[in-house]
Motif scaffolding. Structure first.
Motif, mmCIF file in Angstrom:
data_model
loop_
_atom_site.group_PDB
_atom_site.id
_atom_site.type_symbol
_atom_site.label_atom_id
_atom_site.label_comp_id
_atom_site.label_asym_id
_atom_site.label_seq_id
_atom_site.Cartn_x
_atom_site.Cartn_y
_atom_site.Cartn_z
ATOM 1 N N ARG A 194 -9.275 21.123 26.673
ATOM 2 C CA ARG A 194 -10.634 21.001 27.581
ATOM 3 C C ARG A 194 -11.896 20.706 26.890
ATOM 4 O O ARG A 194 -12.844 20.051 27.127
ATOM 5 N N ALA A 195 -12.151 21.358 25.667
ATOM 6 C CA ALA A 195 -13.104 21.117 24.863
ATOM 7 C C ALA A 195 -13.229 19.718 24.371
ATOM 8 O O ALA A 195 -14.146 19.017 24.523
ATOM 9 N N LEU A 196 -12.082 19.065 23.817
ATOM 10 C CA LEU A 196 -12.045 17.700 23.594
ATOM 11 C C LEU A 196 -12.172 16.832 24.686
ATOM 12 O O LEU A 196 -13.046 15.769 24.384
ATOM 13 N N ASP A 250 -12.941 7.223 24.185
ATOM 14 C CA ASP A 250 -11.310 7.682 24.456
ATOM 15 C C ASP A 250 -10.599 8.343 23.337
ATOM 16 O O ASP A 250 -9.598 8.736 23.701
ATOM 17 N N TYR A 251 -11.072 8.435 22.250
ATOM 18 C CA TYR A 251 -10.568 9.195 20.959
ATOM 19 C C TYR A 251 -11.702 9.424 20.040
ATOM 20 O O TYR A 251 -12.829 8.826 19.933
ATOM 21 N N LEU A 252 -11.465 10.356 19.083
ATOM 22 C CA LEU A 252 -12.178 10.709 18.051
ATOM 23 C C LEU A 252 -11.232 10.366 16.864
ATOM 24 O O LEU A 252 -10.125 10.383 16.703
ATOM 25 N N ASP A 253 -12.033 9.796 15.657
ATOM 26 C CA ASP A 253 -11.504 9.474 14.491
ATOM 27 C C ASP A 253 -11.103 10.838 13.716
ATOM 28 O O ASP A 253 -10.138 10.888 12.980
ATOM 29 N N GLU A 275 -24.117 14.903 21.341
ATOM 30 C CA GLU A 275 -22.890 14.017 21.669
ATOM 31 C C GLU A 275 -23.199 13.094 22.766
ATOM 32 O O GLU A 275 -22.897 11.872 22.616
ATOM 33 N N THR A 276 -23.975 13.281 23.722
ATOM 34 C CA THR A 276 -24.348 12.331 24.672
ATOM 35 C C THR A 276 -25.345 11.299 24.080
ATOM 36 O O THR A 276 -25.248 10.262 24.433
ATOM 37 N N VAL A 277 -26.287 11.603 23.297
ATOM 38 C CA VAL A 277 -27.342 10.903 22.650
ATOM 39 C C VAL A 277 -26.329 10.044 21.644
ATOM 40 O O VAL A 277 -26.436 8.523 21.788
ATOM 41 N N VAL A 278 -25.412 10.389 20.786
ATOM 42 C CA VAL A 278 -24.646 9.666 20.238
ATOM 43 C C VAL A 278 -23.758 8.612 20.562
ATOM 44 O O VAL A 278 -23.684 7.429 20.480
ATOM 45 N N GLY A 279 -23.236 9.215 21.956
ATOM 46 C CA GLY A 279 -22.412 8.117 22.636
ATOM 47 C C GLY A 279 -23.412 6.959 23.267
ATOM 48 O O GLY A 279 -22.964 5.742 23.110
ATOM 49 N N ARG A 280 -24.516 7.273 23.579
ATOM 50 C CA ARG A 280 -25.635 6.137 24.234
ATOM 51 C C ARG A 280 -25.709 5.236 23.031
ATOM 52 O O ARG A 280 -25.888 3.911 23.153
ATOM 53 N N LEU A 307 -15.039 14.002 24.465
ATOM 54 C CA LEU A 307 -14.962 12.421 24.869
ATOM 55 C C LEU A 307 -15.627 12.037 25.992
ATOM 56 O O LEU A 307 -16.389 10.873 25.950
ATOM 57 N N ARG A 308 -15.757 12.736 26.988
ATOM 58 C CA ARG A 308 -16.711 12.235 27.999
ATOM 59 C C ARG A 308 -18.207 12.121 27.686
ATOM 60 O O ARG A 308 -18.815 11.221 28.110
#
Length: 281
Positions: free
Chosen positions: A90-92, A102-105, A57-62, A96-97
């Motif tokens: 909390r998982a979401l 700030d949202y998922l599709d 998730e971190t790599v995708v966010g970058r 997101l972080r």
């Protein structure tokens, strides 16, 4: 943020990210691959909190940084043990972080678990009303699980189920796919090129597949992708950390298989003739 009902036109071949965060030293390169995919027409990105314990998730966010967020259809998945009213928000929040959004599709229950589906769906609807997710769905659900889901309040609003599907694994065609088509649930095909090297070699070694590929001036892998999305409703999400491979995958969306092609592939890779246990990784 757009209205919760807004969905960008989805390119039929997205980018999976199961192992994209496994090697910290390759994080920059892998983030660049994500960006390459987005810059060349891909707008569906699939990840999960399970992948690399959040590293993917971190790599995708970058890789998404600086891209118009409304043009990306971002999918993540949560563990079944995070599916409760207490743990799911909390998982979401963690996803997101890590994804820096700030949202998922689309937010998917990764596989069936012990938390009652009614509780999970109600919590997902709460998150949807808060604007934190636009749609919710499931993954690794077979026909019986989907039917159970649709008996739960709000379960029939699920529009996506993500399952393993490729030329060498067609079991879902017997009952799951017909049921989903009848109920308006789209398939997201993970590992559409098969997951392990041995299975890939067995599939791509078939002369029929090679002949179809040659006729289209394509690779066997491109034909596998074109086959997976042949109904115009399925989204295939092959994983890749190589921009050249991503470009090759993207090009497969332009291949239209003929009736003769499909008949030949059906003969070489027969579909199911009876119910089969769901194939999962």
């Amino acid at each position: 943020m757009q209205d919760a009902k807004f969905t960008p036109p989805l390119f039929p071949i997205g980018l999976g990210s199961w192992h994209i965060g496994d090697d910290p030293e390759a994080a920059d390169h892998n983030a660049q691959t994500v960006r390459f995919a987005l810059d060349h027409g891909v707008n569906v990105l699939d990840t999960a909190e399970m992948y690399g314990d959040g590293a993917s998730e971190t790599v995708v966010g970058r890789g998404m940084a600086g891209v118009d967020r409304d043009k990306v259809f971002l999918i993540s998945k949560f563990y079944p043990w995070h599916a409760s009213a207490r743990d799911l928000p909390r998982a979401l929040e963690g996803s997101l972080r890590r994804l820096n959004t700030d949202y998922l599709d689309l937010y998917l229950l990764h596989w069936p678990g012990q938390v009652p589906l009614a509780e999970t769906i109600k919590t997902l609807q709460d998150l949807q009303r808060q604007g934190l997710i636009k749609q919710y769905g499931v993954s690794n659900f077979d026909a019986a699980a989907m039917q159970e889901l649709f008996r739960v309040p709000g379960g029939s609003e699920v529009q996506y189920n993500e399952d393993l599907y490729h030329l060498g694994s067609r079991g879902i065609e017997y009952d799951l796919l017909p049921w989903q088509r009848q109920h308006g649930v789209r398939l997201i095909a993970y590992s559409p090129l098969a997951h392990d090297w041995q299975t890939r070699q067995k599939i791509t070694g078939k002369e029929t597949l090679r002949a179809v590929a040659k006729a289209h001036g394509a690779t066997p892998f491109q034909i596998m992708l074109a086959w997976a999305i042949r109904d115009g409703q399925t989204i295939a999400i092959p994983e890749s950390t190589n921009p050249d491979h991503v470009a090759t995958n993207i090009a497969a969306a332009k291949i239209t298989l003929t009736k003769q092609d499909l008949a030949a592939l059906d003969h070489a890779f027969p579909g199911p003739t009876q119910p089969e246990a769901l194939d999962v990784l």
